[in-house]
Design an enzyme around this catalytic site. Structure first.
Site, PDB file in Angstrom:
ATOM      1  N   ARG A 236       0.848  -1.183   0.000  1.00 34.56           N
ATOM      2  CA  ARG A 236       0.000   0.000   0.000  1.00 34.56           C
ATOM      3  C   ARG A 236       0.887   1.238   0.000  1.00 34.56           C
ATOM      4  O   ARG A 236       1.882   1.300   0.746  1.00 34.56           O
ATOM      5  CB  ARG A 236      -0.929   0.033   1.219  1.00 34.56           C
ATOM      6  CG  ARG A 236      -1.999  -1.053   1.255  1.00 34.56           C
ATOM      7  CD  ARG A 236      -3.020  -0.900   0.144  1.00 34.56           C
ATOM      8  NE  ARG A 236      -4.064  -1.904   0.207  1.00 34.56           N
ATOM      9  CZ  ARG A 236      -4.029  -3.093  -0.362  1.00 34.56           C
ATOM     10  NH1 ARG A 236      -2.933  -3.462  -1.042  1.00 34.56           N
ATOM     11  NH2 ARG A 236      -5.047  -3.929  -0.274  1.00 34.56           N
ATOM     12  N   GLU A 265      -5.816   6.112  -6.100  1.00 39.29           N
ATOM     13  CA  GLU A 265      -6.116   5.064  -7.068  1.00 39.29           C
ATOM     14  C   GLU A 265      -7.594   5.130  -7.453  1.00 39.29           C
ATOM     15  O   GLU A 265      -8.434   5.400  -6.599  1.00 39.29           O
ATOM     16  CB  GLU A 265      -5.792   3.685  -6.481  1.00 39.29           C
ATOM     17  CG  GLU A 265      -4.322   3.471  -6.221  1.00 39.29           C
ATOM     18  CD  GLU A 265      -3.991   2.045  -5.787  1.00 39.29           C
ATOM     19  OE1 GLU A 265      -4.893   1.183  -5.843  1.00 39.29           O
ATOM     20  OE2 GLU A 265      -2.842   1.798  -5.409  1.00 39.29           O
ATOM     21  N   HIS A 285      -1.557  -1.458  -9.822  1.00 42.67           N
ATOM     22  CA  HIS A 285      -2.133  -2.264  -8.737  1.00 42.67           C
ATOM     23  C   HIS A 285      -2.692  -3.584  -9.262  1.00 42.67           C
ATOM     24  O   HIS A 285      -3.880  -3.888  -9.111  1.00 42.67           O
ATOM     25  CB  HIS A 285      -3.223  -1.493  -7.993  1.00 42.67           C
ATOM     26  CG  HIS A 285      -3.405  -2.010  -6.581  1.00 42.67           C
ATOM     27  ND1 HIS A 285      -3.943  -1.251  -5.569  1.00 42.67           N
ATOM     28  CD2 HIS A 285      -3.109  -3.216  -6.013  1.00 42.67           C
ATOM     29  CE1 HIS A 285      -3.988  -1.953  -4.446  1.00 42.67           C
ATOM     30  NE2 HIS A 285      -3.483  -3.157  -4.704  1.00 42.67           N
TER      31      HIS A 285
END
Length: 324
Positions: A236, A265, A285
């Site tokens: 993260r 994001e 991601h």
């Protein structure tokens, strides 16, 4: 039941074997990403069960208050994107399996792919070749170098094993309990966080994001890394102090980064400084985004729905709702 699934970008879930678990239910799958509360409230107004794909959409009190039929949110892993207090107040169960002890090989494999890509300059060399250039630089071999694993959980352990297979020495830094487990597994444990960052050629972050881990990697930590070192983050972005990674890379310590996660994001800003740096490898991601991993994750998520339907909810984060 009326079930809504958000953020299935490539309409993958319908094609998985586990999707048959939802046979007999009215399922609506949304393939785009929407965060606007009005738009989400309109889409989900009749929803009884909401399925989330990780942290792609924020589920906060203003939205929850406009979903009178919602009874269950089913997802997997951590839940910083869900207002648990609002769920409890409104009588919505949050079921979220924490999958203890189950490695995410998809995330571990992507981590290793990023390490190789960064150390051998694979994306940069490929771009140069497409532009008509030939060999734009010299990479580095992994064998004989030191791999640092910050956080010794299910993914960190898998990455540590990959490091051993590649002939790297592995050094662990983590919580006290995790350091003890790493030592019991035969890995070397750093005697301080400072020496950990200063002594590793590659540092890979494998921590869950909690209040206690937010900003746990500081500008000072990054500044101790060598100019030839690589920082990898597939966990993260907020684990790193805001702005610290860009500043550290600009200062030359560490010399490289490979990241799969971002402070905002989805990352749509093509002017983001990380995307403009030649010494950074970036992916959007995708650590958990494989069909195999989806099958594992959504088997659990759909089982939580079936358990709720049967009157025996499982993996409830807010069990007080069950009592009421």
């Amino acid at each position: 039941m009326k079930i809504s699934i958000l953020d299935d970008y490539f309409d993958t879930l319908r094609t998985l074997p586990c999707f048959k678990k939802l046979d007999g239910h009215q399922v609506t799958v949304w393939n785009d990403h929407v965060q606007d509360v009005d738009a989400l409230a309109g889409r989900l107004r009749d929803t009884e069960v909401l399925v989330l794909i990780r942290e792609r959409t924020q589920i906060r009190a203003p939205l929850l208050a406009r979903l009178p039929n919602l009874k269950l949110i089913s997802q997997r892993s951590v839940y910083p994107h869900v207002d648990v207090d609002a769920c409890t107040r409104l009588g919505v169960i949050l079921s979220s399996s924490q999958h203890p002890g189950t490695p995410s090989y998809a995330a571990a494999e992507l981590t290793w792919g990023l390490i190789l890509a960064a150390m051998r300059q694979i994306p940069q060399q490929m771009a140069a070749l497409r532009a008509g250039d030939w060999q734009i630089g010299v990479g580095s071999t992994l064998r004989g170098r030191r791999l640092g694993i910050f956080g010794y959980g299910r993914i960190g352990r898998a990455v540590a094993d990959y490091g051993k297979a590649f002939g790297m020495s592995v050094l662990i830094w983590a919580s006290e309990g995790s350091r003890a487990r790493a030592a019991a597994d035969g890995f070397e444990v750093a005697d301080s966080k400072e020496r950990f960052f200063a002594g590793c050629d590659v540092v890979s972050l494998h921590l869950r994001l909690y209040d206690s881990t937010r900003g746990i990697v500081t500008a000072g930590d990054l500044g101790r890394m060598q100019p030839t070192a690589l920082l990898v983050n597939t966990s993260r972005a907020p684990l790193i102090e805001p702005g610290a990674l860009v500043a550290a890379l600009q200062a030359g310590r560490p010399g490289m980064a490979a990241v799969d996660v971002y402070e905002q994001e989805p990352l749509r800003d093509t002017d983001d400084p990380l995307l403009a740096m030649d010494n950074v490898v970036c992916t959007p991601h995708i650590g958990y985004v494989t069909r195999d991993e989806y099958e594992i994750q959504f088997s659990e998520i759909f089982e939580q729905i079936l358990a709720y339907e049967a009157g025996n909810p499982i993996n409830a984060i807010n069990p007080e709702v069950l009592a009421s």
